[in-house]
Every structure is written in C-alpha cells, then in structure tokens.
Design a protein around this motif. Structure first.
Motif, PDB file in Angstrom:
ATOM      1  N   SER A 404      29.266 -56.255 -56.588  1.00 57.99           N
ATOM      2  CA  SER A 404      30.143 -55.211 -56.057  1.00 57.99           C
ATOM      3  C   SER A 404      29.862 -53.873 -56.730  1.00 57.99           C
ATOM      4  N   TRP A 438      34.886 -52.380 -48.082  1.00 60.79           N
ATOM      5  CA  TRP A 438      35.844 -53.019 -48.984  1.00 60.79           C
ATOM      6  C   TRP A 438      36.032 -52.206 -50.269  1.00 60.79           C
ATOM      7  N   THR A 442      33.000 -53.718 -52.424  1.00 63.49           N
ATOM      8  CA  THR A 442      31.890 -53.910 -51.493  1.00 63.49           C
ATOM      9  C   THR A 442      30.619 -54.275 -52.254  1.00 63.49           C
TER      10      THR A 442
END
Length: 555
Positions: A404, A438, A442
């Motif tokens: 992420s 997100w 993400t």
C-alpha cells in the motif's frame, strides 16, 4: 527419527523373504502344519510393521525437509539483504531469483527423497548381497559380479551429469533475468516497437536451454536404460542356475524362493540409482550456486557505536573511493564541512560521481580513503541501523514496493502518525495519494508501475521527508516533475531543509537555489565551493552546466 525408521523399515522388509523360506521349507514341504499359523502371523506382523514405519518415516521426513528449506531460504534472504550495493550491481536479478526459488526446490527434493533413498538403497544393497552370499554363495557371486559394470558406469555418468546440470541451472538463471527485464521494461519495448526483437532474444535463450536440457535427458536415459537391462539379465541367469541347483538338491526350494525374492528387492534400488544420482548431482550444483551467495561476506560491517540525538554535522575528510574490481579512482580528496542545518547542492556533469558520493553517507558503499563523520563519529564506527535512521535518501529512480501507499511511505518510520504522513505528502506535493481508489491503502503494484514517474518520485520524496532524518540526501529527486509542481515542492522543501542537513544533487538552477552552498564536482573531486551567485560569476564550468536555466534564475 527419519533415518532410524527408514533403517528399521529396510530390516523388516528383508525379514519377510526369510519367513517365506521357513514357511515353504516347513509347513509346505515337510507338512509341519503346526508352524503355519505362527509363521503366517509373523509375516502379517512384519508387513503391518513395515507400513507403520513407512508412515512414520514420511511424517518425520516432511517435517525435517520443510524446516531445512525454510531455514535455508531465510539465511539466503538475510545474506542477500546484508550484501552491499557493489554485489547487487554485478549480479543479474534473475540469477539471484533462480537460486532462491529453483535451486532451493532442487535441494528440498533431494533432501526429502534422494538423500534418504540413497542411504537406504546402499544399505539395502550391502545387506541383501551379504544375505544372498549366505543363502547360496555361487548365485551370490553372480549378483556381485553384475554390480561391477553398474558401479563403473555410475561413476562415469556422475561426472558428465554434474557438468551439464550446472550448465542447465545457469541458463535457467539467464532466462529468468530475460523474463524479468521484459516484464519490467514492457513500456519501453512497446514504445519502440521492439516486441519481435525481444521475443527473438527470448526464443534464442529458451532454445539454447531446451537443447541443453535435451542433452541432459539423453545422458540420463542412456544410463537408466543400462540400469534396467543389467538386473533383468542377472535375474534370468539366477533363475536358470537356481533351478539347476534345486534339481541337484544343492539348495531347497524355499531357499531359491527367498533368494529370488531378495534379489527382486534389489531391482528398485538399482533402477532408481540413476534418478537418485541425477537428483544428487542437481542438488550438488544447486548447493554450489547457493554457496556462492552464502559464502560472500559483506565488507560493510555494522560498527559498535549508537548514534542518538544526531545534530547532522556532516564532514568529508580527504574522501576517496574506487570499486573493488577497478584500480581507477572514482572519487579522490573530497573535503566538505556541512554544519547542522546547511543545505549543499552538488553539481557536476553526468558520470562525475555525484550519486556515488551521496551513497557513501549511508554506507551503501564504503570509502576507500579518508573518512566521513556525523557529529564527529566516523560512519564506519556507527551501527548501520542508527546511521541509516539518521540519514534518509530519495533517489532519481524511485523504488516503490508492491504494497500500500501507506506502507511505502512509512518504510523508514513505521510509527509515523496520520498527521505526519499528510504533512510529508504536502511537502512532496503528493496529495494525489489521498485520491486513489482506496486512499493510502491502495496497493501501487510492483515497482509502482501503476503510477506515473512524477508520482513515484513525489512518494519517494515524501518517504524520505517523513523519516525526519538528521541528514537528508536528495539525488536529483525532482527530475520527473513539471516546472509548476517542482516550484511548489521546492518551496515546501525550504522549510524541511532548514531543520536538517541536506545534500541535493542538482541539474537545474532552480534546484540549486534551495541550497546555502554549492559544490562543483569535476574529475572525481570537489573543485569549487561557494554560493550559487559566486560560482556563477567566477567559474565558467559551472555556468556551462547551468546554461539552460541561467536565464530563468536571477544571478
């Protein structure tokens, strides 16, 4: 436990033919029926014991081999991480990958199957041969003589197979490198329309590997065919001579049955010898390839001193550097003194050694002459953890991992708060991360390829800023940014650099303006140090390097 249960299993399996001989020579031949039930129960008990021992052996075997593979993989990964930049620049990533994956799997297969059965088969061959000689030595000699050509051919096969196994594994590593480069460089390949060319290169290497593997299979098949013929031919001779011996009453029928049964138990050890030897040679080659890494020791050792509360006073004292395999000095007699809070712009032509110089600070490379100090401590005397906590770097070719955005940002400071992360994003003008599907959770994909070059650079810069280092090294970190974004980042960086010691590798005059001092790197050494205005006015070489931006930035 693995070997002990295997040995017991071999002993039990060899006892069954001897019980069979007792049944044939007793209850069957001499009608001693009172012995039939006890002997039958004994044979049944031995068979059940063999099954249980096989189960125990496989259970112990799977646990032992899995533990060994996990330990090897851990040690190999730790060693790769500990080796210096100089090692990784010389090794193809595909070769390293094939050692961590293919070679480890080869060793696991041999340790889990080949090694155990090699020991078991050799033991079985020895014990059975002794039993055969005791049962009827003339037939035992026939079996013993048949083993001579097998031993001779096996030794010859072993030498040839070792060479070709190493060749195959090296070619597999080269092919893995080719595949990895094609996957990472797919945009360049497509942009230049070079897909057919790259595909031809892949096909050539794959074809070479194919022919080598076919040669390897041919060698193994000839050997395995030979191993299949000898036992069958020996069995025919033993049956013929054994029948004659029974006819002359030299041996009993039960002895002949036991002899043949024991001899048949040698068929698997002999025919499997080729596969096991081949597996052993592949494992030896794999172990040798892995040892090349495990036996390589880093010359960059962690020092004994902890650096705490660093102020960031950085000094280069007569620093020189050359690569271990090259006598040419890349850097020599570098002298700089950066007091806490000072920002130095490092300017030089392409290939002048700017990146190498900045890599010496966190000890990605070690100086070969002179020394670098932080707050009076030689960086070689500091623990690597404390040094690299005090020094943060952002590179022109940013590396993002397949995790992420938040994990990438907090790589150097896992305990950073959300507010601190947002502040770092603001400095790097990387607020776009909050707009991803997100947000900061993400995943950016391998090498961050789902992002643009400028986005990757800004996240890498935010990661370095978030670490709040005493020394911040920016290696042309703004090269992929547009002029407007670069101006915003530079304005935010002024506040960050005011609280830390900074080294900024610069190619643009606008970036130089971030610095308090400018150092000109020429011919491997610092030739001039001063402010941007001073160098621009007095050093023609400096003016030439910044000629493209000279009109945009006031002198």
């Amino acid at each position: 436990m693995m070997f002990s249960t295997a040995m017991l299993g071999v002993g039990v399996s060899l006892a069954i033919p001897l019980v069979t001989r007792a049944i044939i020579d007793g209850p069957v031949t001499r009608r001693e029926l009172s012995l039939l039930v006890p002997l039958a129960l004994l044979a049944l008990g031995l068979s059940i014991s063999e099954v249980i021992l096989v189960w125990m052996r496989r259970w112990a075997q799977s646990r032992t081999v899995s533990d060994l593979e996990a330990t090897l993989r851990h040690d190999l990964y730790v060693r790769l991480q500990s080796l210096p930049m100089e090692f990784h620049t010389k090794w193809q990533s595909g070769q390293l990958l094939s050692r961590v994956t293919t070679d480890l799997s080869t060793i696991r297969r041999f340790m889990g199957f080949g090694l155990l059965f090699l020991v078991m088969n050799i033991l079985q061959l020895i014990v059975v041969t002794i039993l055969l000689l005791q049962l009827y030595w003339p037939l035992g000699l026939v079996v013993l003589v048949a083993a001579v050509p097998i031993v001779m051919v096996s030794l010859k096969f072993e030498k040839k197979y070792l060479r070709i196994s190493r060749k195959v594994q090296d070619q597999q590593g080269d092919l893995a490198t080719r595949i990895e480069e094609s996957a990472l460089g797919f945009r360049v390949i497509k942009a230049f329309g070079r897909r057919p060319h790259v595909q031809r290169q892949f096909d050539d290497e794959a074809t070479t590997l194919y022919h080598t593997e076919v040669e390897k299979v041919r060698l193994a098949s000839r050997f395995w065919s030979f191993l299949g013929v000898i036992p069958n031919l020996t069995l025919v001779i033993v049956l013929l001579l054994g029948a004659l011996a029974v006819g002359r009453e030299a041996i009993t029928l039960g002895t002949l049955v036991a002899f043949i049964t024991l001899m048949l138990s040698l068929v698997w050890p002999v025919t499997s010898l080729g596969a096991i030897l081949a597996m052993a040679q592949e494992a030896m080659t794999a172990a040798d390839r892995i040892s090349e890494i495990l036996d390589t020791h880093s010359v960059i050792k962690s020092g004994p001193e902890e650096l705490t509360g660093s102020r960031g006073h950085l000094r280069f004292e007569h620093v020189g550097f050359r690569f271990s395999d090259d006598d040419t000095e890349v850097l020599h007699d570098i002298n700089l003194d950066l007091t806490p809070g000072t920002t130095l712009a490092l300017v030089g032509a392409t290939g002048s050694g700017k990146t190498t110089l900045t890599a010496l600070v966190p000890r990605l490379y070690d100086v070969t002459a002179g020394r670098i100090t932080i707050d009076g401590h030689d960086v070689r005397d500091l623990t690597l953890v404390s040094l690299r906590t005090a020094v943060a770097s952002a590179f022109d070719d940013p590396t993002l991992f397949s995790m992420s955005v938040r994990e990438n940002l907090t790589l150097g400071r896992p305990d950073a708060t959300d507010d601190e992360v947002q502040q770092a994003l603001e400095v790097a003008q990387a607020q776009f991360a909050n707009e991803l599907p997100w947000g900061l959770e993400t995943r950016v994909g391998e090498q961050g390829m789902s992002l643009s070059g400028g986005q990757r650079q800004r996240l890498a810069l935010a990661r370095a800023v978030l670490a709040k280092p005493a020394v911040l090294v920016l290696d042309d970190t703004l090269s992929a940014l547009d002029v407007h974004t670069e101006a915003l980042v530079e304005e935010a960086l002024r506040n960050v650099l005011s609280d830390t010691t900074g080294i900024v590798v610069a190619h643009r005059a606008s970036t130089v303006m971030l610095a308090d001092q400018v150092a000109l790197l020429q011919h491997g050494t610092i030739t001039h140090v001063g402010t941007h205005q001073e160098l621009l006015a007095t050093v023609p070489a400096y003016r030439h390097l910044l000629a493209a931006e000279e009109e945009e930035v006031p002198a």
